[in-house]
Scaffold this motif. Structure first.
Motif, short mmCIF file in Angstrom:
data_model
loop_
_atom_site.label_atom_id
_atom_site.label_comp_id
_atom_site.label_asym_id
_atom_site.label_seq_id
_atom_site.Cartn_x
_atom_site.Cartn_y
_atom_site.Cartn_z
N ASP A 199 -0.57 6.77 12.22
CA ASP A 199 0.61 6.80 11.34
C ASP A 199 1.43 5.51 11.48
O ASP A 199 1.93 4.97 10.50
N TYR A 200 1.55 5.04 12.71
CA TYR A 200 2.26 3.77 12.92
C TYR A 200 1.52 2.64 12.21
O TYR A 200 2.13 1.81 11.52
N ALA A 201 0.20 2.62 12.35
CA ALA A 201 -0.61 1.55 11.75
C ALA A 201 -0.46 1.55 10.23
O ALA A 201 -0.35 0.48 9.61
N ILE A 202 -0.44 2.73 9.62
CA ILE A 202 -0.31 2.80 8.15
C ILE A 202 0.99 2.11 7.71
O ILE A 202 0.98 1.26 6.81
N GLU A 203 2.09 2.44 8.37
CA GLU A 203 3.39 1.86 8.01
C GLU A 203 3.38 0.35 8.21
O GLU A 203 3.85 -0.42 7.37
N ARG A 204 2.82 -0.06 9.33
CA ARG A 204 2.81 -1.48 9.69
C ARG A 204 1.96 -2.27 8.70
O ARG A 204 2.37 -3.35 8.25
N ILE A 205 0.79 -1.76 8.36
CA ILE A 205 -0.12 -2.47 7.45
C ILE A 205 0.51 -2.51 6.06
O ILE A 205 0.54 -3.57 5.41
N ALA A 206 1.04 -1.37 5.61
CA ALA A 206 1.63 -1.31 4.28
C ALA A 206 2.78 -2.32 4.17
O ALA A 206 2.89 -3.06 3.18
N GLY A 207 3.61 -2.37 5.20
CA GLY A 207 4.73 -3.31 5.20
C GLY A 207 4.25 -4.75 5.17
O GLY A 207 4.78 -5.59 4.43
N ALA A 208 3.21 -5.05 5.95
CA ALA A 208 2.71 -6.43 6.02
C ALA A 208 2.08 -6.84 4.69
O ALA A 208 2.29 -7.96 4.21
N VAL A 209 1.34 -5.94 4.06
CA VAL A 209 0.72 -6.26 2.76
C VAL A 209 1.82 -6.51 1.73
O VAL A 209 1.77 -7.48 0.97
N GLU A 210 2.82 -5.65 1.74
CA GLU A 210 3.90 -5.77 0.76
C GLU A 210 4.62 -7.11 0.91
O GLU A 210 4.86 -7.81 -0.08
N SER A 211 4.93 -7.51 2.13
CA SER A 211 5.66 -8.77 2.26
C SER A 211 4.78 -9.97 1.95
O SER A 211 5.24 -10.93 1.34
N LEU A 212 3.49 -9.90 2.29
CA LEU A 212 2.62 -11.03 1.93
C LEU A 212 2.48 -11.15 0.42
O LEU A 212 2.50 -12.25 -0.14
N ARG A 213 2.37 -10.00 -0.24
CA ARG A 213 2.21 -10.04 -1.70
C ARG A 213 3.50 -10.50 -2.37
O ARG A 213 3.46 -11.15 -3.42
N ALA A 214 4.63 -10.16 -1.79
CA ALA A 214 5.90 -10.57 -2.38
C ALA A 214 6.00 -12.09 -2.46
O ALA A 214 6.63 -12.64 -3.35
#
Ligand SMILES: *Cc1c(COP(=O)(O)O)cnc(C)c1O
Length: 401
Positions: free
Chosen positions: A368-383
């Motif tokens: 669950d921690y990994a999901i949040e962390r990965i989702a956040g990292a993808v979102e900021s890289l894409r931004a």
């Protein structure tokens, strides 16, 4: 709170199970004899431990213990199987078949054999990374003497139809080797039913120690002959000389025993955690592609391409999650994964991929921690990605202050 960093790279190696460490310890301190010493108790005790471990490892693949040769790991096992068999088969033919999706520990020995004059055909997989029996059959000639196809892929987790390939090889009188390093302890393997003549495995991929592996070498129907790579004393039926690494072998045996005993519950647990990771990411992150087969895949593997994101950059953006982009063994070189390329992924999608490998010690909280962390990292890289923000179907970059 979960402890960081979180290890999700269990295809590269695994943590040694504490029960395995416990089994090994006396073999460093009290039972330190050389199993080749036949004249005293120290040697006999070491030998008894080695033979008991040999039976435990053999049971994993339903082999006779006499057919197991201990090596330093799957790389050595693959080298011994391919170079050793080729040297004995030279009079019968000149053609070897394998697949473009194999591990470097198969591809590099094959390249060595090609330089020595062998003809080597590398069959292409389907878009899921699967090597079909039809593709192997189509590559066969009357000069083919050996086929080597991995049981399951270490990057995308795709499981190959090795029983059918084994059957084809048996019918054609061709030897069949499989690198089963990732499949062992995850999938049921049976050297008889699967018609396997040579099989490579290694302890450290299923919570055993590093530096110890084995090669299964069929003794009858047919009897497989190999030229040894390492000579000097005639240990291991003359196929692999050198004093046996008793503590490692004992750990290998104990790891095999645990894997076999807990197979059903462990596989269900791994699958549950892997499915939870995948579902969580799909829910949180748009434009993810699954690499590898949707169903014929290892229960602990997930390989995803995050469109318009560089896998290396993504890993750097979430350093407390240990994963791999491409294959760990080749990540020293910047080329995109040869496996993903062979599956037909373009270079950008191949570079946008991450491999997740779940292991025995991962927990739901970690996932669950990994999901949040990965989702956040993808979102900021894409931004910050020009490609992403110029895509009219996507929301624009966040307003900068
Ligand atoms: C890890 C791995 C190897 C190499 O095993 P070692 O024991 O580290 O030499 C070979 N083949 C596959 C498919 C692997 O995953």
């Amino acid at each position: 709170m979960v402890a960081l960093p979180i290890y999700l790279d269990n295809h590269a190696t695994t943590r040694v199970d504490p029960r395995v460490v416990e089994a090994m310890l006396p073999y460093f301190t009290e039972i330190y004899g050389n199993p080749a010493s036949v004249s005293h108790r120290f040697g006999w005790d070491a030998e008894a431990a080695v033979e008991s471990a040999r039976a435990q490892v053999a049971a994993l693949i339903r082999a006779d213990p006499k057919e197991m040769i201990f090596t330093s790991g799957a790389t050595e096992s693959n080298n011994l199987a391919l170079k050793g068999a080729a040297a004995s088969l030279r009079r019968r033919g000149n053609h070897l078949i394998s697949a473009a999706t194999e591990h470097r520990a198969v591809l590099d020995p094959l390249r060595h054999l090609a330089r020595e004059g062998w003809e080597v055909t590398l069959v292409d997989p389907d878009p899921y990374g699967l090597v079909s029996v039809e593709a192997i059959a189509a590559a066969m000639t009357d000069r083919t003497v050996l086929v080597s196809v991995m049981a399951a892929n270490n990057e995308v987790g795709t499981i190959n139809p090795i029983r059918e390939i084994g059957q084809l090889c048996r019918e054609r009188g061709v030897l069949f080797h499989t690198d089963a390093t990732q499949a062992v302890a995850k999938l049921p393997l049976d050297v008889e039913a699967d018609h396997i003549d040579l099989l490579s495995l290694t302890a450290h991929k299923f919570h055993g120690p590093k530096g110890i592996g084995a090669l299964y070498v069929r003794r009858r129907d047919p009897r497989v002959r190999l030229q040894p790579l390492i000579e000097g004393g005639g240990h291991e039926r003359g196929l692999r000389s050198g004093t046996l690494a008793v503590p490692l072998i004992v750990g290998f045996g104990r790891a095999a025993e645990i894997a076999l005993g807990e197979h059903t519950t462990e596989v269900a647990r791994l699958r549950h955690l892997r499915d939870r990771l995948y579902a969580g990411l799909v829910e949180r992150v748009p434009r993810i592609r699954l690499n590898g087969h949707p169903t014929c895949r290892l229960p602990n593997n997930l390989n995803l391409s995050f469109e318009l994101v560089d896998g290396e950059a993504l890993m750097m953006a979430m350093r407390d999650i240990a994963v791999s982009s491409g294959s760990a063994c080749t990540s020293a070189n910047p080329e995109p994964s040869h496996v993903l390329r062979a599956m037909g992924l373009d270079e950008d999608l191949a570079r946008a991929s991450l491999r997740f490998g779940i292991g025995r010690f991962n927990t739901e909280e970690e996932i669950d921690y990994a999901i949040e962390r990965i989702a956040g990292a993808v979102e900021s890289l894409r931004a910050w990605s020009a490609d992403w923000s110029s895509d009219p179907t996507q929301p624009g970059p966040r307003a900068t202050p």
